[in-house]
Enzyme design. Structure first.
Site, PDB file in Angstrom:
ATOM      1  N   GLY A 297      27.487 -16.639  55.541  1.00 56.16           N
ATOM      2  CA  GLY A 297      28.759 -16.135  55.060  1.00 56.16           C
ATOM      3  C   GLY A 297      29.344 -15.041  55.925  1.00 56.16           C
ATOM      4  O   GLY A 297      28.794 -14.680  56.971  1.00 56.16           O
TER       5      GLY A 297
ATOM      6  N   ASP B 246      14.030 -13.061  56.148  1.00 62.13           N
ATOM      7  CA  ASP B 246      14.846 -13.011  57.368  1.00 62.13           C
ATOM      8  C   ASP B 246      14.927 -11.570  57.885  1.00 62.13           C
ATOM      9  O   ASP B 246      16.010 -11.063  58.182  1.00 62.13           O
ATOM     10  CB  ASP B 246      16.248 -13.569  57.112  1.00 62.13           C
ATOM     11  CG  ASP B 246      16.987 -13.912  58.407  1.00 62.13           C
ATOM     12  OD1 ASP B 246      16.313 -14.051  59.446  1.00 62.13           O
ATOM     13  OD2 ASP B 246      18.221 -14.035  58.371  1.00 62.13           O
TER      14      ASP B 246
ATOM     15  N   GLY C 269      27.736 -14.408  59.539  1.00 64.86           N
ATOM     16  CA  GLY C 269      26.392 -14.905  59.817  1.00 64.86           C
ATOM     17  C   GLY C 269      26.264 -16.341  59.387  1.00 64.86           C
ATOM     18  O   GLY C 269      27.257 -17.044  59.145  1.00 64.86           O
TER      19      GLY C 269
ATOM     20  N   LYS D 212      29.486  -9.856  50.778  1.00 64.94           N
ATOM     21  CA  LYS D 212      29.116 -11.030  51.579  1.00 64.94           C
ATOM     22  C   LYS D 212      29.669 -12.249  50.857  1.00 64.94           C
ATOM     23  O   LYS D 212      29.223 -12.583  49.745  1.00 64.94           O
ATOM     24  CB  LYS D 212      27.606 -11.126  51.750  1.00 64.94           C
ATOM     25  CG  LYS D 212      27.175 -12.427  52.418  1.00 64.94           C
ATOM     26  CD  LYS D 212      25.816 -12.317  53.078  1.00 64.94           C
ATOM     27  CE  LYS D 212      25.909 -11.623  54.412  1.00 64.94           C
ATOM     28  NZ  LYS D 212      24.674 -11.726  55.217  1.00 64.94           N
TER      29      LYS D 212
END
Length: 660
Positions: A26, A136, A23, A42
């Site tokens: 990362g 988000d 993404g 992540k």
């Protein structure tokens, strides 16, 4: 920085498996821990890891993220700082994401869409209560514990909480954005920042997408054109139930103050869901040719850009407008974390030559403003004299016979219980009709519940209450240990997992105005919470409202091969209660009433090996046997809504060495 590779070590406790995604901030890898668990990591991109201030924020946020423990949130297990590599280790959720569901299934049945959104709002309500904003929310960040076709209530997991707090502290200020264009709240575009109510908006966009197969403002134009429609356009109406559209309209309000909180949204959606049962999905909705502009959208609070700049960004380059458009990424559904161009603010005085002002003073702007101020001052003095005069009439009270209503929702308890209360005063009856809604999260809840119904004024006697929907009796301190005035014990309550039930009460109190009714409802809620969380209370009464946690106890040393004795100890506000265990394994006899109340019985309880094969768990998940010698071992447990429990370390030895 060296890129991650399969088999490579991550810190001292993990080893990389496979890359499963990437993404804006990362890559996501599976990792295997030293105790054999498969987790997800992540790994932040090099440009983030090279920022010294970000490393500082990374360490600072560690305790917040590790403490964000909720059944609807992907649990963060560790945060690794290894040279130039930063990684967030979390639970691996294998059922895919809502993005997969939207792509494969198209629009969902309204009941399914509403239940999914309610579980997302559960996660948000918990995080917001801990001061954490997601920023988000989108289908990619909502995961499923199992595939959609096998889903069960409680399978929704929201991921990436706190990521924006780690990487976006500077970006989120007025020189940058972090988010996803199709899901950005309007205040993020106009102000350059958003808070918890921005998460509510983004979840409203997601609910719209689950119902229609598309986000409300997706369509032609640049990515910034899509984002700008959140500020300037109305969401196109979709053919869903009027009550459902009314909730969507609130969630997608341009004004954050007009949106419900996450907790309020949970209550609204859960009340609506049963009415939508059996309603078929609508056909996939296509993007309209034109979007309807909102009236006076310029009233949205601004800070990051002016109206002219926003409009220019939205029009370029399709309309040939010469403007430097902020880069919002490759697609409207992809997360972006990009700097935006700074505006150089130049004084208008510098743009024109000095001119001598020859206008007479009495016609100047300054003189007119002074005159207007004098007039306003005189008017204010006259009005103040009239209002303060002893002969002036008193302010009119609330008209007699006015209907009043209010509602209130408590935060969820650790057992997964949410209590919502609504009160309506009918002057014709002289009574308040109180409706108490009890909702459960992952586990079914049952047993007895405490509800305090106070008098209207502080020194009023406890009112006589008529209950419907539950067996009610006065709380008796000699039995329950809770010394509280005006307390009622409600029995026979059984709340299904993910569901809710209601009890209603007719209370002979007559509030004089809205403020009085609000204060009365709030006092009952606060008195109930104070009584159930009193650390001085002993005993096991009202476990669904009082249980704070569960401790998993084992002997310090176990002989192999033999059954492992496991004791689940309830933790109240006053501490652990070793005298009244929730459960003892291996079990003999019926489960305790407390276990039945907070998990539905043994079916809501499971043990698991926490030491890489040294323990064997039978098919029921209730009996554990020590198999292999090891100096350090743990057993994990899931008890209803308490899903991540673990014992203290213990050793496993052989019978020959047991006496050493």
């Amino acid at each position: 920085m060296q890129m991650a590779q399969t088999g490579q070590a991550l810190g001292a406790s993990y080893r990389f498996g496979e890359r499963v995604g990437s993404g804006a901030v990362g890559e996501v890898w599976t990792v295997t821990s030293t105790d054999g668990r498969t987790l997800a990591a992540k790994v932040l991109r090099p440009e983030h890891a090279d920022d010294p201030s970000l490393v500082e924020r990374f360490v600072r946020e560690r305790s917040v993220l590790l403490g964000l423990q909720d059944s609807h949130i992907v649990t963060v297990r560790d945060m690794v700082v290894e040279g130039e590599r930063l990684a967030i280790v979390m639970d691996f959720i294998a059922g895919g994401s809502l993005r997969d569901v939207v792509k494969e299934a198209g629009p969902l049945a309204p009941e399914d869409a509403v239940n999914v959104a309610a579980e997302i709002f559960d996660a948000l309500a918990f995080a917001h209560s801990r001061g954490v904003t997601h920023r988000d929310i989108k289908p990619d960040n909502v995961l499923l514990a199992r595939p959609w076709s096998e889903r069960e209530t409680g399978d929704i997991r929201v991921s990436d909480f706190g990521i924006s707090d780690v990487v976006g502290e500077k970006i989120r200020q007025t020189t940058g954005l972090i988010g996803t264009p199709q899901y950005m709240p309007p205040e993020l575009i106009s102000q350059g920042r958003s808070g918890p109510l921005g998460d509510v908006y983004s979840t409203g966009v997601l609910l719209y997408e689950l119902l229609s197969g598309r986000t409300p403002f997706a369509g032609p134009g640049t990515d910034f054109s899509v984002a700008y429609r959140h500020v300037s356009s109305r969401p196109p109406r979709i053919p869903v139930d009027e009550a459902l559209w009314g909730i969507l309209d609130q969630l997608l309000s341009k004004d954050p103050a007009q949106r419900p909180t996450a907790g309020e949204a949970v209550s609204m959606l859960r009340r609506l869901a049963p009415k939508l049962a059996g309603t078929a999905p609508i056909a996939r909705v296509e993007a309209p040719e034109d979007f309807d502009d909102v009236e006076r959208h310029a009233t949205v609070v601004r800070g990051a850009f002016t109206d002219d700049e926003l409009a220019a960004f939205a029009a370029a380059p399709a309309a040939g407008v010469d403007a430097v458009v902020p880069d919002l990424g490759q697609a409207g559904s992809a997360t972006i974390a990009r700097p935006m161009p700074r505006r150089e603010v130049q004084s208008r005085m510098d743009d024109r030559p000095e001119e001598k002002d020859t206008t007479p003073f009495w016609r100047t702007r300054k003189a007119l403003l002074l005159a207007a101020g004098a007039v306003l001052l005189i008017v204010a003095m006259v009005v103040g004299f009239i209002l303060l005069s002893p002969t002036s009439p008193q302010a009119a009270p609330t008209p007699a016979g006015q209907q009043l209503s209010t509602q209130l929702q408590d935060p969820a308890t650790p057992t997964g219980l949410t209590i919502s209360r609504s009160a309506a005063y009918e002057p014709s009856s002289g009574q308040v009709r109180l409706t108490v809604s009890y909702s459960a999260q992952k586990a079914p809840l049952s047993g007895e519940f405490l509800e305090v119904i106070p008098g209207l004024a502080e020194n009023d006697a406890c009112p006589a209450v008529t209950w419907d929907g539950a067996t009610a009796s006065r709380n008796q301190v000699s039995i329950t240990g809770l010394d509280v005035e005006c307390g009622w014990k409600l029995s026979g309550m059984e709340i299904p997992a993910g569901g809710s039930i209601q009890a209603t009460a007719k209370v002979p109190v007559a509030p004089t105005d809205q403020k009085s009714l609000d204060a009365w409802l709030r006092s009952g809620s606060e008195a109930t919470k104070a009584a159930t969380q009193d650390p001085a209370v002993k005993g096991t009464a009202y476990p669904v409202q009082r249980l704070k946690g569960v401790e998993v106890r084992t002997p310090a040393r176990v002989v192999t091969p033999s059954p492992l004795k496991i004791t689940l100890v309830p933790v109240w506000a006053g501490g652990a209660d070793e005298l009244n265990p929730l459960y003892v394994s291996p079990s003999s006899g019926k489960p305790s009433q407390m276990l039945a109340a907070v998990t539905g019985g043994e079916k809501g309880l499971r043990f698991a090996d926490g030491c890489g094969g040294a323990l064997a768990v039978d098919s029921s998940g209730l009996t554990v046997t020590a198999l292999q010698i090891t100096p350090q071992c743990t057993v994990r447990a899931s008890v209803g809504n308490f899903t991540e429990l673990q014992s203290a370390p213990f050793g496993i030895t052989s019978r020959e060495n047991a006496g050493d």
